[in-house]
Design an enzyme around this catalytic site. Structure first.
Site, PDB file in Angstrom:
ATOM      1  N   SER A 119       0.811  -1.215   0.000  1.00  0.00           N
ATOM      2  CA  SER A 119       0.000   0.000   0.000  1.00  0.00           C
ATOM      3  C   SER A 119       0.842   1.262   0.000  1.00  0.00           C
ATOM      4  CB  SER A 119      -0.912   0.020   1.231  1.00  0.00           C
ATOM      5  OG  SER A 119      -1.783  -1.084   1.241  1.00  0.00           O
ATOM      6  N   HIS A 140      -0.481  -2.714  -7.068  1.00  0.00           N
ATOM      7  CA  HIS A 140      -1.299  -2.382  -5.891  1.00  0.00           C
ATOM      8  C   HIS A 140      -2.783  -2.425  -6.233  1.00  0.00           C
ATOM      9  CE1 HIS A 140      -2.681   0.800  -2.754  1.00  0.00           C
ATOM     10  NE2 HIS A 140      -2.867  -0.426  -2.299  1.00  0.00           N
ATOM     11  N   GLU A 152      -2.686   0.325  -9.117  1.00  0.00           N
ATOM     12  CA  GLU A 152      -1.491   1.142  -9.299  1.00  0.00           C
ATOM     13  C   GLU A 152      -0.309   0.259  -9.683  1.00  0.00           C
ATOM     14  OE1 GLU A 152      -1.701   4.897  -6.363  1.00  0.00           O
ATOM     15  OE2 GLU A 152      -1.887   2.986  -5.324  1.00  0.00           O
ATOM     16  N   ASN A 190      -2.998   6.365  -1.674  1.00  0.00           N
ATOM     17  CA  ASN A 190      -2.837   6.493  -0.226  1.00  0.00           C
ATOM     18  C   ASN A 190      -2.220   7.828   0.165  1.00  0.00           C
ATOM     19  OD1 ASN A 190      -3.992   4.164   0.886  1.00  0.00           O
ATOM     20  ND2 ASN A 190      -2.259   2.935   0.234  1.00  0.00           N
TER      21      ASN A 190
END
Length: 285
Positions: A119, A140, A152, A190
């Site tokens: 993450s 991701h 991602e 994130n």
């Protein structure tokens, strides 16, 4: 090279979701976790989801069974050494992930791509323990994996064009939408999302509003499918704490500083939906 077989390492919420979308995408899936019970639980979750899809007419019973038959539980990496791609989805801890990838590097066929569903952790650093840094990439997925379209793709400093192109084609094969991201802490999603979750937890701890009203404000005000506190519980408060601590360590920015309430919840074992209690109490549901 086309990705036809995938080794998924880690049978938690993310790993199970990844295994599911891979098998739905027509791949042979090897499924590994150091905890055999976790693997069985993960397969049961996949079976439940595919059964629900079958009952809705998305799959025939034969198609559903064929997908389940394409998931092979393994006891060690050697049983999957010919897999084209590895997707690691273990605990969000650099040392743990590096140990896994060092072991995989010694076993997997030379042309295999190693990847991590991290993450926030740096891909270049993670891949530095391998002898195939050019074939190391971040993939991701987002939770819940079967639902969320975005993936991602994080290129490390040594990730070559071929590895990226193969990974991009693979993600599209799963009917996901890839975005390319530089290897920076938190990547895109994130880096932007975590400060919002931090503020939601702070607002709750300061008594500004109830958890229900905070989530309602975001669902109804911004058309979010989940409120931020619901999302915290879905991600897992322990995973969320790891992400916040990693981002704070890298940026030294208070936007990422984990609120005391979050640390208390994790210390008590109130980790979210997976434990039956987090920001919300799910024990009676």
């Amino acid at each position: 090279m086309e990705i036809k077989s995938v080794l998924v390492v880690g049978a938690g919420q993310m790993g199970s979701g990844i295994a599911q979308v891979c098998v739905q995408g027509g791949c042979q899936v090897f499924f590994y976790d150091s905890n055999p019970d976790a693997m069985k639980k993960g397969v049961a979750i996949i079976d439940k989801f595919l059964t629900s899809s079958m009952n809705k007419g998305k799959y025939t019973p034969e198609q559903k069974q064929a997908m389940m038959d394409n998931i092979k539980l393994i006891a060690n990496y050697e049983e999957a050494k010919e897999a084209d791609l590895v997707i690691e989805a273990v605990v969000e801890n650099m040392a743990a992930k590096q140990q896994v990838h060092a072991e995989l590097d010694a076993v997997m066929k030379p042309e295999a791509i190693l990847s991590s569903c991290t993450s926030a952790l740096p891909i270049s650093e993670m891949g530095s323990v391998t002898k195939r840094q050019n074939k190391f990439i971040g993939i991701h997925f987002h939770n819940p994996v079967p639902v969320m379209k975005i993936v991602e793709l994080i290129r490390g400093l040594e990730t070559d064009d071929e590895t990226y192109q193969i990974s991009d084609k693979f993600v599209r094969k799963l009917n996901k939408t890839p975005v390319v991201v530089k290897d920076v802490p938190g990547f895109i999603t994130n880096r932007v999302k975590i400060p919002e979750l931090v503020e939601a937890i702070r607002a709750l701890s300061e008594g500004i509003a109830t958890a229900e009203d905070i989530d309602t404000a975001f669902r109804e005000g911004f058309n979010y499918p989940f409120g931020p506190l619901q999302l915290c519980d879905f991600i897992g408060l322990d995973t969320l704490l790891h992400i916040m601590d990693d981002l704070y360590a890298n940026y030294a920015d208070t936007r990422y500083f984990a609120p005391p309430l979050l640390r208390k919840k994790v210390a008590l074992g109130h980790l979210g939906r997976k434990t039956g209690r987090g920001i919300y109490d799910y024990s009676a549901k």
